[in-house]
Design an enzyme around this catalytic site. Structure first.
Site, short mmCIF file in Angstrom:
data_model
loop_
_atom_site.label_atom_id
_atom_site.label_comp_id
_atom_site.label_asym_id
_atom_site.label_seq_id
_atom_site.Cartn_x
_atom_site.Cartn_y
_atom_site.Cartn_z
N LYS A 1 0.82 -1.21 0.00
CA LYS A 1 0.00 0.00 0.00
C LYS A 1 0.85 1.26 0.00
CE LYS A 1 -2.24 -1.15 3.75
NZ LYS A 1 -1.61 -2.47 3.99
N ARG B 1 -8.74 1.39 9.51
CA ARG B 1 -8.42 -0.03 9.69
C ARG B 1 -9.52 -0.80 10.40
NH1 ARG B 1 -2.00 -0.56 11.30
NH2 ARG B 1 -1.17 -0.03 9.24
N ARG C 1 11.13 -6.12 3.64
CA ARG C 1 10.84 -4.68 3.68
C ARG C 1 11.92 -3.91 4.44
NH1 ARG C 1 4.65 -3.21 4.78
NH2 ARG C 1 5.31 -3.45 6.94
N ARG D 1 11.71 -2.90 10.24
CA ARG D 1 10.77 -2.59 11.31
C ARG D 1 10.57 -3.80 12.22
NH1 ARG D 1 5.87 -0.07 7.89
NH2 ARG D 1 4.76 -1.35 9.41
N ARG E 1 -0.26 -9.99 13.07
CA ARG E 1 -0.88 -8.85 12.40
C ARG E 1 -1.90 -9.30 11.35
NH1 ARG E 1 3.49 -5.11 9.98
NH2 ARG E 1 1.71 -3.73 9.66
#
Length: 215
Positions: free
Chosen positions: A13, A88, A123, A156, A167
């Protein structure tokens, strides 16, 4: 044009929102970046956020809503905005409607859980400016260095595999119901999240252009 990017964590996203922002000249607003800035600054909200994020849980709706509502009052949002990571939950979406934070359409990037786990392990993020990269799908020009500001990239804490799985469970339980919410408003547009960054963006640019013509 007021757009929401929707989809599971790690679906790309942030990358796609940045590309759409450049294409249409409206700001991409990442709630993750707003929250991380507060964490780095050590604000009271940032300290609360850090505890939630490290455990893989979502922040309370009212805190996130206030951060976003404040941000879109800035001058750069007068011609539109792209929201990445908000809303969310159904409560957040209902707060947006209640407070007249408008959404023209929602781009839903769809991707399997297995693909998500693979993507998130690669990432990298710049804590200085918020730019996002991926070692395979969107690598920086220089390994470990941000293209935008030259600062070091980091992994992260919430990209650890065990946190990713938690998550995803939270996403399926609390966030996925937003599909039905926006489908009822005829605002949901599905995007195939498999493929390269450019292949996905071609889909997004096409549907955003068509949707924009109707606004």
């Amino acid at each position: 044009m007021k757009v929401v990017f929707f989809g599971p964590p790690g679906a790309g996203k942030g990358t796609q929102a940045a590309k759409l922002s450049e294409c249409f000249g409206i700001p991409a607003i990442s709630t993750g970046h707003i929250i991380r800035q507060a964490m780095v600054a050590g604000t009271s909200v940032g300290k609360i956020a850090e505890d939630y994020i490290k455990s893989g849980a979502l922040l309370p709706d009212d805190i996130v809503f206030l951060l976003v509502a404040e941000r879109i009052q800035n001058d750069d949002c007068q011609k539109g905005y792209i929201l990445d990571g908000f809303p969310r939950t159904l409560v957040q979406a209902q707060l947006m409607d209640e407070k007249r934070i408008l959404v023209d359409f929602v781009l839903d990037i769809e991707l399997s859980d297995d693909s998500i786990v693979k993507r998130m392990s690669g990432r990298r993020v710049c804590n200085a400016c918020g730019a996002a990269f991926h070692i395979e799908f969107n690598p920086p020009t220089v390994d470990g260095v941000c293209n935008e500001c030259g600062e070091s990239l980091t992994i992260r804490a919430d990209d650890a595999p065990e946190v990713v799985l938690k998550r995803l469970a939270v996403y399926h339980e609390q966030t996925e119901p937003l599909k039905a919410y926006y489908e009822k408003q005829n605002k949901l547009i599905a995007i195939d999240g498999e493929g390269t960054v450019e292949e996905i963006f071609r889909q997004i640019k096409e549907v955003a252009s068509k949707a924009g013509d109707l606004i």
